[in-house]
Write a protein that holds these residues in place. Structure first.
Motif, mmCIF file in Angstrom:
data_model
loop_
_atom_site.group_PDB
_atom_site.id
_atom_site.type_symbol
_atom_site.label_atom_id
_atom_site.label_comp_id
_atom_site.label_asym_id
_atom_site.label_seq_id
_atom_site.Cartn_x
_atom_site.Cartn_y
_atom_site.Cartn_z
ATOM 1 N N VAL A 191 0.763 -1.271 -0.110
ATOM 2 C CA VAL A 191 -0.140 0.011 0.038
ATOM 3 C C VAL A 191 0.965 1.205 -0.016
ATOM 4 C CG1 VAL A 191 -1.734 1.169 1.237
ATOM 5 C CG2 VAL A 191 -1.826 -1.287 1.334
ATOM 6 N N GLU A 192 0.642 2.068 -1.133
ATOM 7 C CA GLU A 192 1.656 3.308 -1.348
ATOM 8 C C GLU A 192 0.673 4.546 -1.380
ATOM 9 O OE1 GLU A 192 5.527 1.558 -3.310
ATOM 10 O OE2 GLU A 192 3.970 2.264 -4.549
ATOM 11 N N LEU A 193 1.109 5.498 -0.902
ATOM 12 C CA LEU A 193 0.415 6.690 -0.974
ATOM 13 C C LEU A 193 1.136 8.015 -1.960
ATOM 14 C CD1 LEU A 193 -1.866 8.777 0.061
ATOM 15 C CD2 LEU A 193 -0.320 9.346 2.014
ATOM 16 N N LYS A 194 0.100 8.289 -2.750
ATOM 17 C CA LYS A 194 1.236 9.513 -3.713
ATOM 18 C C LYS A 194 0.844 10.681 -3.182
ATOM 19 C CE LYS A 194 2.074 10.327 -8.621
ATOM 20 N NZ LYS A 194 1.847 10.029 -9.787
ATOM 21 N N LYS A 195 1.809 11.484 -2.542
ATOM 22 C CA LYS A 195 1.645 13.065 -1.975
ATOM 23 C C LYS A 195 1.625 13.903 -3.487
ATOM 24 C CE LYS A 195 4.138 12.177 2.129
ATOM 25 N NZ LYS A 195 5.106 12.801 3.065
ATOM 26 N N ALA A 196 1.236 15.128 -2.884
ATOM 27 C CA ALA A 196 0.773 16.090 -3.895
ATOM 28 C C ALA A 196 2.247 16.423 -4.762
ATOM 29 C CB ALA A 196 0.327 17.353 -2.962
ATOM 30 N N ASP A 197 3.309 16.317 -4.020
ATOM 31 C CA ASP A 197 4.566 16.721 -4.548
ATOM 32 C C ASP A 197 4.864 15.539 -5.704
ATOM 33 O OD1 ASP A 197 5.323 14.802 -2.712
ATOM 34 O OD2 ASP A 197 6.952 16.235 -1.836
ATOM 35 N N GLY A 198 4.230 14.429 -5.832
ATOM 36 C CA GLY A 198 4.736 13.273 -6.665
ATOM 37 C C GLY A 198 5.684 12.183 -5.902
ATOM 38 N N THR A 199 5.780 12.461 -4.861
ATOM 39 C CA THR A 199 6.783 11.391 -4.126
ATOM 40 C C THR A 199 5.618 10.288 -3.575
ATOM 41 O OG1 THR A 199 6.432 12.661 -1.943
ATOM 42 C CG2 THR A 199 8.572 12.809 -3.469
ATOM 43 N N VAL A 200 6.071 8.924 -3.552
ATOM 44 C CA VAL A 200 5.223 7.820 -3.078
ATOM 45 C C VAL A 200 5.872 7.348 -1.879
ATOM 46 C CG1 VAL A 200 4.563 5.421 -3.923
ATOM 47 C CG2 VAL A 200 4.913 7.250 -5.455
ATOM 48 N N ALA A 246 2.153 2.742 6.512
ATOM 49 C CA ALA A 246 2.226 2.013 7.751
ATOM 50 C C ALA A 246 0.846 1.669 8.547
ATOM 51 C CB ALA A 246 3.395 2.433 8.695
ATOM 52 N N GLU A 247 0.583 0.592 9.064
ATOM 53 C CA GLU A 247 -0.350 0.278 9.838
ATOM 54 C C GLU A 247 -1.687 0.528 9.268
ATOM 55 O OE1 GLU A 247 -0.069 -1.084 13.021
ATOM 56 O OE2 GLU A 247 2.208 -1.168 12.521
ATOM 57 N N ALA A 248 -1.834 0.304 7.973
ATOM 58 C CA ALA A 248 -3.228 0.323 7.373
ATOM 59 C C ALA A 248 -3.761 -0.818 7.241
ATOM 60 C CB ALA A 248 -3.058 0.623 5.655
ATOM 61 N N ILE A 249 -5.051 -0.989 7.315
ATOM 62 C CA ILE A 249 -5.979 -2.185 7.657
ATOM 63 C C ILE A 249 -6.405 -2.574 5.912
ATOM 64 C CG2 ILE A 249 -7.893 -3.330 8.164
ATOM 65 C CD1 ILE A 249 -7.672 -1.650 10.622
ATOM 66 N N LYS A 291 5.572 -1.447 8.450
ATOM 67 C CA LYS A 291 6.175 -0.113 8.387
ATOM 68 C C LYS A 291 6.687 0.086 6.985
ATOM 69 C CE LYS A 291 10.730 -1.651 10.092
ATOM 70 N NZ LYS A 291 11.858 -1.470 10.922
ATOM 71 N N ARG A 292 6.679 -0.843 6.054
ATOM 72 C CA ARG A 292 7.136 -0.719 4.554
ATOM 73 C C ARG A 292 5.802 -0.574 3.654
ATOM 74 N NH1 ARG A 292 11.620 -5.059 5.555
ATOM 75 N NH2 ARG A 292 9.695 -6.394 5.278
ATOM 76 N N GLY A 293 4.701 -0.535 4.176
ATOM 77 C CA GLY A 293 3.317 -0.969 3.629
ATOM 78 C C GLY A 293 3.038 -2.079 3.067
#
Length: 81
Positions: free
Chosen positions: A34-43, A47-50, A69-71
């Motif tokens: 599970v990864e999150l793409k931020k507004a500045d383009g970084t991925v 961590a701790e997502a269900i 912790k690594r998603g």
């Protein structure tokens, strides 16, 4: 003769049942990230997502998993189909 034929048929039917039963009880491991793409383009990893799995063909759901912790998450045995 009838007993021999009956016994052979019974043994063949039981062997087929064992093979079919084992084939339907199989599953596969499933892993993901599970990864999150931020507004500045970084991925960044989340961590701790269900992670929850829902079936669309039947009522109910499978057990959920939590990301590390690594998603990364994993399910040991996921039903095929």
């Amino acid at each position: 003769m009838f007993r021999k034929l009956f016994l052979m048929s019974f043994v063949a039917a039981m062997a087929a049942f064992v093979v079919v039963d084992n084939a339907f009880s199989q599953g596969a491991p499933v892993r993901g990230k599970v990864e999150l793409k931020k507004a500045d383009g970084t991925v960044v990893p989340v961590a701790e997502a269900i992670v929850e799995v829902f079936r669309t063909d039947a009522k109910g759901s499978l057990p959920s998993a939590k990301t590390n912790k690594r998603g990364e998450f994993s399910f040991v045995q996921f039903p095929v189909g």
